[in-house]
Every structure is written in structure tokens, then in C-alpha cells.
Design an enzyme around this catalytic site. Structure first.
Site, PDB file in Angstrom:
ATOM      1  N   GLU A  65       0.866  -1.234   0.014  1.00  0.00           N
ATOM      2  CA  GLU A  65      -0.013  -0.123   0.004  1.00  0.00           C
ATOM      3  C   GLU A  65       0.863   1.262   0.001  1.00  0.00           C
ATOM      4  O   GLU A  65       0.479   2.221  -0.654  1.00  0.00           O
ATOM      5  CB  GLU A  65      -0.968   0.089   1.155  1.00  0.00           C
ATOM      6  CG  GLU A  65      -2.099  -0.964   1.427  1.00  0.00           C
ATOM      7  CD  GLU A  65      -2.878  -0.907   0.261  1.00  0.00           C
ATOM      8  OE1 GLU A  65      -3.447   0.385  -0.151  1.00  0.00           O
ATOM      9  OE2 GLU A  65      -3.364  -2.059  -0.360  1.00  0.00           O
ATOM     10  N   ASP A  83      -7.634   6.937  -8.220  1.00  0.00           N
ATOM     11  CA  ASP A  83      -8.380   5.495  -8.525  1.00  0.00           C
ATOM     12  C   ASP A  83      -9.781   5.786  -8.586  1.00  0.00           C
ATOM     13  O   ASP A  83     -10.442   4.571  -8.595  1.00  0.00           O
ATOM     14  CB  ASP A  83      -7.799   4.502  -7.688  1.00  0.00           C
ATOM     15  CG  ASP A  83      -8.229   4.729  -6.219  1.00  0.00           C
ATOM     16  OD1 ASP A  83      -8.718   5.939  -5.935  1.00  0.00           O
ATOM     17  OD2 ASP A  83      -7.897   4.283  -5.532  1.00  0.00           O
ATOM     18  N   THR A  88      -7.401   8.749  -0.144  1.00  0.00           N
ATOM     19  CA  THR A  88      -6.933   7.543   0.512  1.00  0.00           C
ATOM     20  C   THR A  88      -5.912   7.877   1.615  1.00  0.00           C
ATOM     21  O   THR A  88      -5.243   8.809   1.335  1.00  0.00           O
ATOM     22  CB  THR A  88      -6.452   6.727  -0.668  1.00  0.00           C
ATOM     23  OG1 THR A  88      -7.142   6.305  -1.685  1.00  0.00           O
ATOM     24  CG2 THR A  88      -5.740   5.588   0.090  1.00  0.00           C
TER      25      THR A  88
END
Length: 280
Positions: A65, A83, A88
Site C-alpha cells: 500500500e 483511482d 486515500t
């Protein structure tokens, strides 16, 4: 270099109970959010829930990640990686577009009213399910980093990671009769795909694997089952361009499985997205 955190946009929070024989329930937008509250005391740590193994799991996930083993440095992490899931952030990649970031800030506000992120709750509710930053810019990222200096916010991230991702995957793994590696394989899958109702969610990856093999709890061979699960996982990853690099399976989890390291014992050596990692 930050590697994409990937979850289905159909994810939303649900309760983690009632998992034993059925696929785990996590985020799904068509399910009600769980009320935050005291967690039931965990069963004895006999697998990935052993503190040392859990730390290893967090390091391996962080290698994929965040291209780093230092997962504890990620509480402050936040960016839009393009994305389609908005921002995020945090230790497990909570996303503004998938519901889990909203759940996190709601929980944080429950345990610490008036915190620096509480004012963004209306905006987070509006952008849920989209990649919009409406109502979040220009200061949300700065305030997230500020919140990450608060030990209460760090504990809130830990709480939501466990409630939505870690505890359900470990519980399902134990129900299926798989060991520490198998529980980690489940955990990494639910982190990336969530557990919504779409075909690439955790529950449907597991369902796809069940057409090829049986888990140990149903009389199957553990290695055969985990290979079938990883085959189904790779299929799911290839359904979306952002998932198409399957190295976190091919040159990490498959490596451990081929070596017969079902207990995820150290030392561990693997590669993900071209980078090499080692835990001694």
C-alpha cells in the site's frame, strides 16, 4: 512511491458478527453502518491475531500500500491517487469515496467530539460513493495530518481497521480452518477489495474459490485451498486496470505458500510492485 490502495466503490460498513460459516461482512453501501461501540473481547490469539504476527501482517500490507514496512508512519498519510475513490488515507487506506473514511471520522467524533475533522462530516457524507473533494478542499489534508498527531485518532484508525478488515478476515480464516498465512491472505484480499456484493469482493472471491477446492474445515487440503483462493483473487484483480499488477500475490503470498510457510514465520523475503522487502 505510493502504490494504489484499491477497494470497491460498493463498500460501506456493516457489522462484523455472524461470520463463522458464511463469508465475512464488511463494507457494502446497501448495508447499514455499524454503531461504533465497545468491541467484544477477542478470542485467544492463535493465528494472525497474535500481536507479533499482526505486526508482520501490517508490515506486509504496508509494503504494497505504501512501499514501506513502516506502517506506523502511515496514520498521517493522505492523498488522492486518482483511482476514483477520492482521498486515500491512514494505515489501511481509508477512502472518502468508499464509506470507511466516513465511518472512521464518525467514530473519532463519537470518542472525541469537536475534533479537527468533525467539521468535515457533512462533506464526507455527500462525497461518499464518488471521487469528489467537494467540501473537503483546501484544508482537509492538512487537518488530517494534524489529527494524526492525536493518539485518540490513531486508536480510532486501529479500531476501524480491526472492526472492518482485520477481525472479520481472521475470524473467517479460523472458521475455514486455515492458519496464520491463510488468515493473512484473507486480510490482504479484504483490504484491497472490501466485502461488498460486487463480483470482485472478498466474499465472492471466496465463493469463486469454493468452486475449485474446499477449505480445511470442509475436509480440504490447506495448500490446495489457498492456491484456489489466490487464483480467484488474481482473477478479481485483473477485472480492473488499477489491480492488474498482481505481484502482491505472485511474488509475495505465493512465495510464502510455495515454501509451506503456513504459519507466516520469519524470516520473510518477498517482492511487491518491483520492490524487495525483508522481515528478519
Amino acid at each position: 512511491m505510493f502504490t494504489p490502495h484499491r477497494k470497491s466503490l460498493t463498500i460501506g460498513a456493516v457489522l462484523t458478527a455472524a461470520l463463522l460459516a458464511a463469508p465475512v461482512a464488511a463494507h457494502a453501501t446497501d448495508a447499514p453502518r455499524a454503531e461504533a461501540g465497545p468491541r467484544v473481547a477477542a478470542a485467544a490469539a492463535t493465528g494472525l491475531d497474535d500481536p507479533a504476527k499482526k505486526d508482520i501482517a501490517m508490515q506486509i500490507v504496508s509494503s504494497a500500500e505504501n512501499s514501506s514496512l513502516d506502517w506506523k508512519a502511515q496514520y498521517k498519510y493522505i492523498e488522492d491517487i486518482g483511482d476514483g475513490r477520492g482521498y486515500t488515507a491512514g494505515i489501511i487506506g481509508f477512502c472518502s469515496g468508499t464509506g470507511d473514511m466516513l465511518d472512521l471520522v464518525e467514530y473519532y467524533t463519537q470518542v472525541k467530539p469537536g475534533n479537527v475533522l468533525a467539521k468535515y462530516l457533512p462533506a464526507l457524507r455527500k462525497v461518499d460513493g464518488s471521487d469528489s473533494h467537494a467540501g473537503l478542499d483546501p484544508n482537509f489534508t492538512k487537518d488530517w495530518a494534524k489529527a494524526a498527531q492525536d493518539s485518540v485518532f490513531k486508536k480510532a484508525q486501529d479500531h476501524e481497521r480491526d472492526r472492518v478488515y482485520f477481525d472479520p478476515s481472521v475470524k473467517q480464516g479460523k472458521s475455514d480452518g486455515v492458519g496464520t498465512l491463510g488468515q493473512f491472505i484473507y486480510y490482504d484480499a479484504i483490504v484491497m477489495h472490501g466485502d461488498g456484493t460486487d463480483s470482485t469482493s472478498f466474499r465472492n472471491i471466496r465463493k469463486r474459490a469454493l468452486t475449485k477446492a474446499k477449505p480445511p474445515a470442509q475436509g480440504g487440503n490447506e495448500t490446495t485451498w489457498l492456491n484456489a483462493f489466490l487464483d480467484a483473487r488474481v482473477w478479481a484483480m485483473k477485472q480492473e486496470e488499477a489491480h492488474s499488477d498482481t505481484s502482491r500475490v505472485d511474488t509475495a503470498q505465493r512465495v510464502f505458500l510455495k515454501k509451506g510457510n503456513l504459519n507466516l514465520n520469519t524470516p520473510l523475503d518477498w517482492k511487491v510492485y518491483g520492490d524487495s522487502f525483508h522481515i528478519g
